[in-house]
Write an enzyme that holds these catalytic residues in place. Structure first.
Site, PDB file in Angstrom:
ATOM      1  N   ASN A   7       5.503  13.682   1.423  1.00 39.28           N
ATOM      2  CA  ASN A   7       5.063  12.382   1.941  1.00 39.28           C
ATOM      3  C   ASN A   7       6.020  11.968   3.075  1.00 39.28           C
ATOM      4  O   ASN A   7       7.219  11.801   2.848  1.00 39.28           O
ATOM      5  CB  ASN A   7       5.095  11.359   0.797  1.00 39.28           C
ATOM      6  CG  ASN A   7       4.635   9.988   1.240  1.00 39.28           C
ATOM      7  OD1 ASN A   7       5.011   9.526   2.319  1.00 39.28           O
ATOM      8  ND2 ASN A   7       3.855   9.318   0.421  1.00 39.28           N
ATOM      9  N   HIS A  10       8.108   7.662   5.345  1.00 38.13           N
ATOM     10  CA  HIS A  10       9.368   7.030   5.748  1.00 38.13           C
ATOM     11  C   HIS A  10       9.952   7.617   7.026  1.00 38.13           C
ATOM     12  O   HIS A  10      10.904   7.058   7.575  1.00 38.13           O
ATOM     13  CB  HIS A  10      10.349   7.010   4.582  1.00 38.13           C
ATOM     14  CG  HIS A  10       9.818   6.149   3.466  1.00 38.13           C
ATOM     15  ND1 HIS A  10       9.440   4.843   3.674  1.00 38.13           N
ATOM     16  CD2 HIS A  10       9.531   6.418   2.166  1.00 38.13           C
ATOM     17  CE1 HIS A  10       8.960   4.337   2.550  1.00 38.13           C
ATOM     18  NE2 HIS A  10       9.002   5.280   1.634  1.00 38.13           N
ATOM     19  N   HIS A  43       0.422   7.513   3.709  1.00 39.67           N
ATOM     20  CA  HIS A  43      -0.222   6.338   3.113  1.00 39.67           C
ATOM     21  C   HIS A  43      -0.525   5.341   4.229  1.00 39.67           C
ATOM     22  O   HIS A  43       0.388   4.777   4.830  1.00 39.67           O
ATOM     23  CB  HIS A  43       0.736   5.726   2.077  1.00 39.67           C
ATOM     24  CG  HIS A  43       0.171   4.570   1.320  1.00 39.67           C
ATOM     25  ND1 HIS A  43       0.839   3.979   0.269  1.00 39.67           N
ATOM     26  CD2 HIS A  43      -0.987   3.877   1.439  1.00 39.67           C
ATOM     27  CE1 HIS A  43       0.113   2.982  -0.215  1.00 39.67           C
ATOM     28  NE2 HIS A  43      -0.998   2.894   0.493  1.00 39.67           N
ATOM     29  N   ARG A  45      -1.310   2.039   4.827  1.00 39.53           N
ATOM     30  CA  ARG A  45      -1.342   0.765   4.110  1.00 39.53           C
ATOM     31  C   ARG A  45      -2.092  -0.281   4.920  1.00 39.53           C
ATOM     32  O   ARG A  45      -2.103  -0.248   6.142  1.00 39.53           O
ATOM     33  CB  ARG A  45       0.091   0.266   3.862  1.00 39.53           C
ATOM     34  CG  ARG A  45       0.898   1.114   2.890  1.00 39.53           C
ATOM     35  CD  ARG A  45       2.254   0.473   2.662  1.00 39.53           C
ATOM     36  NE  ARG A  45       2.078  -0.807   2.003  1.00 39.53           N
ATOM     37  CZ  ARG A  45       2.244  -1.002   0.689  1.00 39.53           C
ATOM     38  NH1 ARG A  45       2.626  -0.017  -0.091  1.00 39.53           N
ATOM     39  NH2 ARG A  45       2.049  -2.182   0.163  1.00 39.53           N
ATOM     40  N   GLU A  70      -3.246   8.718   1.287  1.00 39.36           N
ATOM     41  CA  GLU A  70      -3.200   7.699   0.230  1.00 39.36           C
ATOM     42  C   GLU A  70      -3.754   6.404   0.794  1.00 39.36           C
ATOM     43  O   GLU A  70      -3.433   6.031   1.929  1.00 39.36           O
ATOM     44  CB  GLU A  70      -1.752   7.449  -0.202  1.00 39.36           C
ATOM     45  CG  GLU A  70      -1.122   8.602  -0.919  1.00 39.36           C
ATOM     46  CD  GLU A  70       0.333   8.286  -1.250  1.00 39.36           C
ATOM     47  OE1 GLU A  70       0.795   7.159  -1.012  1.00 39.36           O
ATOM     48  OE2 GLU A  70       1.004   9.197  -1.730  1.00 39.36           O
ATOM     49  N   THR A 101       4.343   1.524  -3.925  1.00 36.00           N
ATOM     50  CA  THR A 101       3.254   1.418  -4.901  1.00 36.00           C
ATOM     51  C   THR A 101       3.859   1.239  -6.290  1.00 36.00           C
ATOM     52  O   THR A 101       4.555   2.108  -6.794  1.00 36.00           O
ATOM     53  CB  THR A 101       2.387   2.697  -4.862  1.00 36.00           C
ATOM     54  OG1 THR A 101       2.149   3.034  -3.501  1.00 36.00           O
ATOM     55  CG2 THR A 101       1.074   2.487  -5.571  1.00 36.00           C
ATOM     56  N   GLU A 151      -3.542  11.645 -10.010  1.00 34.57           N
ATOM     57  CA  GLU A 151      -2.112  11.786  -9.753  1.00 34.57           C
ATOM     58  C   GLU A 151      -1.411  10.867 -10.733  1.00 34.57           C
ATOM     59  O   GLU A 151      -1.636   9.657 -10.740  1.00 34.57           O
ATOM     60  CB  GLU A 151      -1.752  11.423  -8.303  1.00 34.57           C
ATOM     61  CG  GLU A 151      -0.242  11.549  -8.065  1.00 34.57           C
ATOM     62  CD  GLU A 151       0.154  11.484  -6.591  1.00 34.57           C
ATOM     63  OE1 GLU A 151      -0.647  11.897  -5.731  1.00 34.57           O
ATOM     64  OE2 GLU A 151       1.265  11.008  -6.328  1.00 34.57           O
ATOM     65  N   HIS A 190       5.987  10.054  -7.394  1.00 35.16           N
ATOM     66  CA  HIS A 190       6.635   8.755  -7.218  1.00 35.16           C
ATOM     67  C   HIS A 190       8.038   8.768  -7.809  1.00 35.16           C
ATOM     68  O   HIS A 190       8.216   9.000  -8.999  1.00 35.16           O
ATOM     69  CB  HIS A 190       5.847   7.590  -7.819  1.00 35.16           C
ATOM     70  CG  HIS A 190       6.074   6.323  -7.034  1.00 35.16           C
ATOM     71  ND1 HIS A 190       7.222   5.579  -7.174  1.00 35.16           N
ATOM     72  CD2 HIS A 190       5.358   5.725  -6.073  1.00 35.16           C
ATOM     73  CE1 HIS A 190       7.168   4.563  -6.342  1.00 35.16           C
ATOM     74  NE2 HIS A 190       6.051   4.631  -5.647  1.00 35.16           N
TER      75      HIS A 190
HETATM   76  N1  PXP Z   1       2.354   9.442  -4.778  1.00 39.75           N
HETATM   77  C1  PXP Z   1       1.852   8.225  -4.473  1.00 39.75           C
HETATM   78  C2  PXP Z   1       0.465   7.919  -4.884  1.00 39.75           C
HETATM   79  C3  PXP Z   1       2.609   7.278  -3.756  1.00 39.75           C
HETATM   80  O1  PXP Z   1       2.088   6.076  -3.463  1.00 39.75           O
HETATM   81  C4  PXP Z   1       3.892   7.640  -3.321  1.00 39.75           C
HETATM   82  C5  PXP Z   1       4.693   6.673  -2.493  1.00 39.75           C
HETATM   83  O2  PXP Z   1       4.050   6.443  -1.297  1.00 39.75           O
HETATM   84  C6  PXP Z   1       4.367   8.928  -3.641  1.00 39.75           C
HETATM   85  C7  PXP Z   1       3.597   9.797  -4.382  1.00 39.75           C
HETATM   86  C8  PXP Z   1       5.715   9.393  -3.194  1.00 39.75           C
HETATM   87  O3  PXP Z   1       6.694   8.629  -3.805  1.00 39.75           O
HETATM   88  P1  PXP Z   1       8.214   8.762  -3.324  1.00 39.75           P
HETATM   89  O4  PXP Z   1       8.250   8.340  -1.895  1.00 39.75           O
HETATM   90  O5  PXP Z   1       8.942   7.844  -4.253  1.00 39.75           O
HETATM   91  O6  PXP Z   1       8.588  10.205  -3.495  1.00 39.75           O
END
Ligand code: PXP
Length: 239
Positions: A7, A10, A43, A45, A70, A101, A151, A190
């Site tokens: 992901n 960031h 994601h 948003r 996402e 999230t 997920e 997550h």
């Molecule tokens: N899965 C989902 C559905 C999420 O919303 C997120 C955060 O955007 C992640 C995975 C990844 O989480 P993290 O950034 O804490 O690794």
């Protein structure tokens, strides 16, 4: 081997902090893929705090593995998904004030609003995943509305230690088993990091882990290619 979706939200957070045009997202995604990532997750948003619409379109052209988008069940965002047609959409709940999230989707309570969107996305050839807490009722509701994938939210596991963490691991394991028995593909994510991911790898039937924040943070010190490789090494070493 359990697959890794990186992901890169960031990476966009850093860019949006100064509204610059760097760091470049396609370049970040390409380095993750070069390291062996099986997919790239972003994601979009509603508040567009990190990923922008233009990023989704740009990455659609450059990602060579799989794009996992996402998104909340919001008509404007669903329209983007139907236009872009990522390989996968992961539907998540969203609140404007949240840092990230915070909980899973209440699929059981929102069947009527989720089912038509799941059907429309699937009709467009998109694999639909629902981000849910490890709860039997939610797993069953996801299967009932025709989502092929879930997920599992690992946030509660990541946020706790000791007995509560052990309990969360058991909940994740039960949910994964139940989902697999219902024919669902099981992903998780997550809050996962190099430090806490090992016990998660023992959960049965896991297809993909989506990991972002810890990989992007590690990338500040070793680069995103190396940070991705380190996480992949963990996943590979697990039998
Ligand atoms: N899965 C989902 C559905 C999420 O919303 C997120 C955060 O955007 C992640 C995975 C990844 O989480 P993290 O950034 O804490 O690794």
């Amino acid at each position: 081997m359990i697959r890794l979706g990186v992901n890169i939200d960031h990476v966009a957070t850093l860019r949006q902090a100064r509204r610059t045009d760097y760091p470049n997202l396609p370049e970040a995604a390409a380095l993750c893929e070069k390291a062996g990532a099986h997919g790239i997750t972003i994601h979009l948003r509603e508040d567009r705090r990190h990923i922008q619409d233009a990023d989704v379109y740009a990455l659609r052209k450059t990602i060579t593995t799989r794009m996992n988008l996402e998104m909340a069940n919001h008509p404007d965002i669903v329209a983007v998904a139907l236009d872009v047609k990522p390989e996968e959409v992961c539907m998540v709940p969203e609140r404007r004030q949240e840092l990230t999230t915070e909980g899973g989707l209440d699929v059981a309570g929102q069947r009527d609003t989720l089912a038509p969107v799941v059907a429309a996305l699937r009709a467009a050839g998109i694999t639909v995943s629902l981000f849910i807490d490890p709860d039997a009722r939610q797993v069953e509701a996801a299967a009932a509305i025709g989502a092929p994938t879930i997920e599992l939210h690992t946030g509660a596991y990541a946020d706790h230690t000791g007995a509560v963490r052990t309990q969360e691991l058991a909940r994740l394991t039960d949910a994964a088993q139940r989902a697999h028995a219902l024919g669902l593909t099981v992903n998780a994510g997550h809050g996962l990091s190099l430090e806490n991911v090992d016990p998660i790898l023992a959960i049965p039937h896991l297809d993909t882990l989506n990991i972002g924040h810890s990989i992007v943070c590690r990338a500040l010190f070793v680069g995103i290619e190396q940070a991705t490789r380190e996480m992949l090494d963990k996943l590979q070493r697990h039998p």
